[in-house]
Design a protein around this motif. Structure first.
Motif, PDB file in Angstrom:
ATOM      1  N   LYS A 162       0.830  -1.194   0.000  1.00  0.00           N
ATOM      2  CA  LYS A 162       0.000   0.000   0.000  1.00  0.00           C
ATOM      3  C   LYS A 162       0.867   1.247   0.000  1.00  0.00           C
ATOM      4  O   LYS A 162       1.970   1.262   0.550  1.00  0.00           O
ATOM      5  CB  LYS A 162      -0.925   0.017   1.223  1.00  0.00           C
ATOM      6  CG  LYS A 162      -1.850  -1.192   1.310  1.00  0.00           C
ATOM      7  CD  LYS A 162      -2.743  -1.129   2.515  1.00  0.00           C
ATOM      8  CE  LYS A 162      -3.510  -2.439   2.709  1.00  0.00           C
ATOM      9  NZ  LYS A 162      -4.364  -2.767   1.563  1.00  0.00           N
ATOM     10  N   LYS A 203      -5.559   0.873  -2.083  1.00  0.00           N
ATOM     11  CA  LYS A 203      -4.093   0.815  -2.165  1.00  0.00           C
ATOM     12  C   LYS A 203      -3.427   2.160  -1.897  1.00  0.00           C
ATOM     13  O   LYS A 203      -2.216   2.211  -1.695  1.00  0.00           O
ATOM     14  CB  LYS A 203      -3.695   0.345  -3.567  1.00  0.00           C
ATOM     15  CG  LYS A 203      -4.309  -0.961  -3.986  1.00  0.00           C
ATOM     16  CD  LYS A 203      -3.474  -2.148  -3.562  1.00  0.00           C
ATOM     17  CE  LYS A 203      -2.197  -2.230  -4.353  1.00  0.00           C
ATOM     18  NZ  LYS A 203      -1.369  -3.376  -3.914  1.00  0.00           N
ATOM     19  N   ASN A 204      -4.206   3.234  -1.920  1.00  0.00           N
ATOM     20  CA  ASN A 204      -3.673   4.576  -1.692  1.00  0.00           C
ATOM     21  C   ASN A 204      -4.394   5.171  -0.495  1.00  0.00           C
ATOM     22  O   ASN A 204      -5.565   5.554  -0.588  1.00  0.00           O
ATOM     23  CB  ASN A 204      -3.867   5.458  -2.924  1.00  0.00           C
ATOM     24  CG  ASN A 204      -3.100   4.949  -4.120  1.00  0.00           C
ATOM     25  OD1 ASN A 204      -3.489   3.970  -4.758  1.00  0.00           O
ATOM     26  ND2 ASN A 204      -1.999   5.594  -4.431  1.00  0.00           N
ATOM     27  N   GLN A 233      -9.083   5.921   3.410  1.00  0.00           N
ATOM     28  CA  GLN A 233      -8.730   6.263   2.033  1.00  0.00           C
ATOM     29  C   GLN A 233      -8.772   7.767   1.795  1.00  0.00           C
ATOM     30  O   GLN A 233      -7.915   8.308   1.101  1.00  0.00           O
ATOM     31  CB  GLN A 233      -9.675   5.564   1.060  1.00  0.00           C
ATOM     32  CG  GLN A 233      -9.594   4.058   1.060  1.00  0.00           C
ATOM     33  CD  GLN A 233     -10.513   3.437   0.019  1.00  0.00           C
ATOM     34  OE1 GLN A 233     -10.830   4.048  -1.003  1.00  0.00           O
ATOM     35  NE2 GLN A 233     -10.944   2.211   0.271  1.00  0.00           N
ATOM     36  N   THR A 234      -9.770   8.428   2.327  1.00  0.00           N
ATOM     37  CA  THR A 234      -9.958   9.854   2.080  1.00  0.00           C
ATOM     38  C   THR A 234      -9.614  10.647   3.326  1.00  0.00           C
ATOM     39  O   THR A 234      -9.555  10.116   4.447  1.00  0.00           O
ATOM     40  CB  THR A 234     -11.407  10.164   1.687  1.00  0.00           C
ATOM     41  OG1 THR A 234     -12.250   9.944   2.826  1.00  0.00           O
ATOM     42  CG2 THR A 234     -11.861   9.286   0.534  1.00  0.00           C
ATOM     43  N   SER A 293      -7.937   5.024  -2.775  1.00  0.00           N
ATOM     44  CA  SER A 293      -8.299   3.653  -3.139  1.00  0.00           C
ATOM     45  C   SER A 293      -7.850   2.742  -2.008  1.00  0.00           C
ATOM     46  O   SER A 293      -7.152   3.186  -1.084  1.00  0.00           O
ATOM     47  CB  SER A 293      -7.608   3.242  -4.449  1.00  0.00           C
ATOM     48  OG  SER A 293      -6.237   2.969  -4.220  1.00  0.00           O
TER      49      SER A 293
END
Length: 260
Positions: free
Chosen positions: A188, A217-218, A229-230, A215
């Motif tokens: 990640k 992964k991000n 994620q966010t 995502s």
């Protein structure tokens, strides 16, 4: 060594080709716990062919330490070395009050490493912080990671900042950007990573936190179990922290010619 005060400044460490399985440090700062440290205006750059462990600035003991205006750039792992580990700044569990501000960490790449974000650390971190009950303050620093990988490994992940835990860590006004490539089910791309689960004693606000397009992964945050994620996900997780933090790719003057 020993002494009342350590003054370490205006040094240039440049163009070291390691090609060794052993460790290399640009600056290894170790004074006993009764000492004061002032480490500033140093540049550590162009450490290449890393096969073992490489750290730009490593801090060990000390009662009070100030680390500022240092540049750590272009630490590059060997493309065929799966066990290489790279850290821009490494703060150990020892030392009382340590403050890092106005430092720049950029162009760290570990393209051949097998880096797993499970219970262990990943093999590329702009800043790594060991567990400690003491204060570790990070202010007005810039970490920008955007490296590539060779594609031969099973998993690859990275972090702009990684802590064994975040107790005593204070993050303010930092630019923490990580868009490094990732690979595998466990690999990640993370901005803030914690190896344990718990945010007691952690303070943070007014930062720019960016991991690319959100995502699985991000991630803005990851602790091996809980992910965000966010930025809104992360703010909800750490509320009331990060109320004034933002997420964007900062408009740097130049990121095409590195080190910048």
């Amino acid at each position: 060594g020993n002494g009342t005060t350590l003054e370490c400044h205006d040094n240039l460490i440049d163009n070291n080709i390691t090609n060794s399985d052993h460790s290399i440090y640009g600056l290894y700062i170790t004074f006993n716990d009764s000492e004061y440290k002032n480490v500033y205006n140093n540049t550590i750059t162009n450490i290449t062919e890393i096969r073992g462990s490489a750290t730009g600035l490593y801090n060990y003991h000390g009662t009070l330490g100030y680390f500022y205006n240092n540049k750590i750039q272009h630490l590059i792992g060997k493309s065929s070395s799966p066990s290489a580990t790279i850290f821009g700044i490494y703060q150990t569990e020892y030392g009382k009050e340590m403050y890092f501000y106005n430092n720049t960490i950029t162009d760290l790449e570990n393209p051949g490493a097998e880096a797993v974000l499970g219970t262990d650390w990943n093999e590329l971190s702009g800043i790594y912080i060991e567990s400690s009950p003491n204060i570790r303050g990070f202010y007005n620093n810039t970490v920008y990671l955007n490296g590539t990988i060779t594609g031969n490994q099973t998993n690859y992940g990275s972090s702009a900042i990684c802590g064994f835990d975040l107790y005593g860590v204070d993050l303010r006004n930092n630019i923490l950007i990580n868009t490094t490539a990732s690979k595998g089910t466990e690999g990640k791309t993370v901005v803030i990573r914690e190896r344990t689960q718990g945010l007691t004693g952690f303070t943070s606000n007014y930062n720019n936190l960016y991991a690319g397009i959100p995502s699985p992964k991000n991630l803005i945050f990851w602790n091996g179990s809980i992910s965000a994620q966010t930025l809104n996900d992360y703010k909800t997780l750490v509320f009331p922290l990060e109320s004034q933090s933002k997420t964007e790719m900062s408009p740097f003057v130049n990121v095409t010619t590195q080190p910048w």
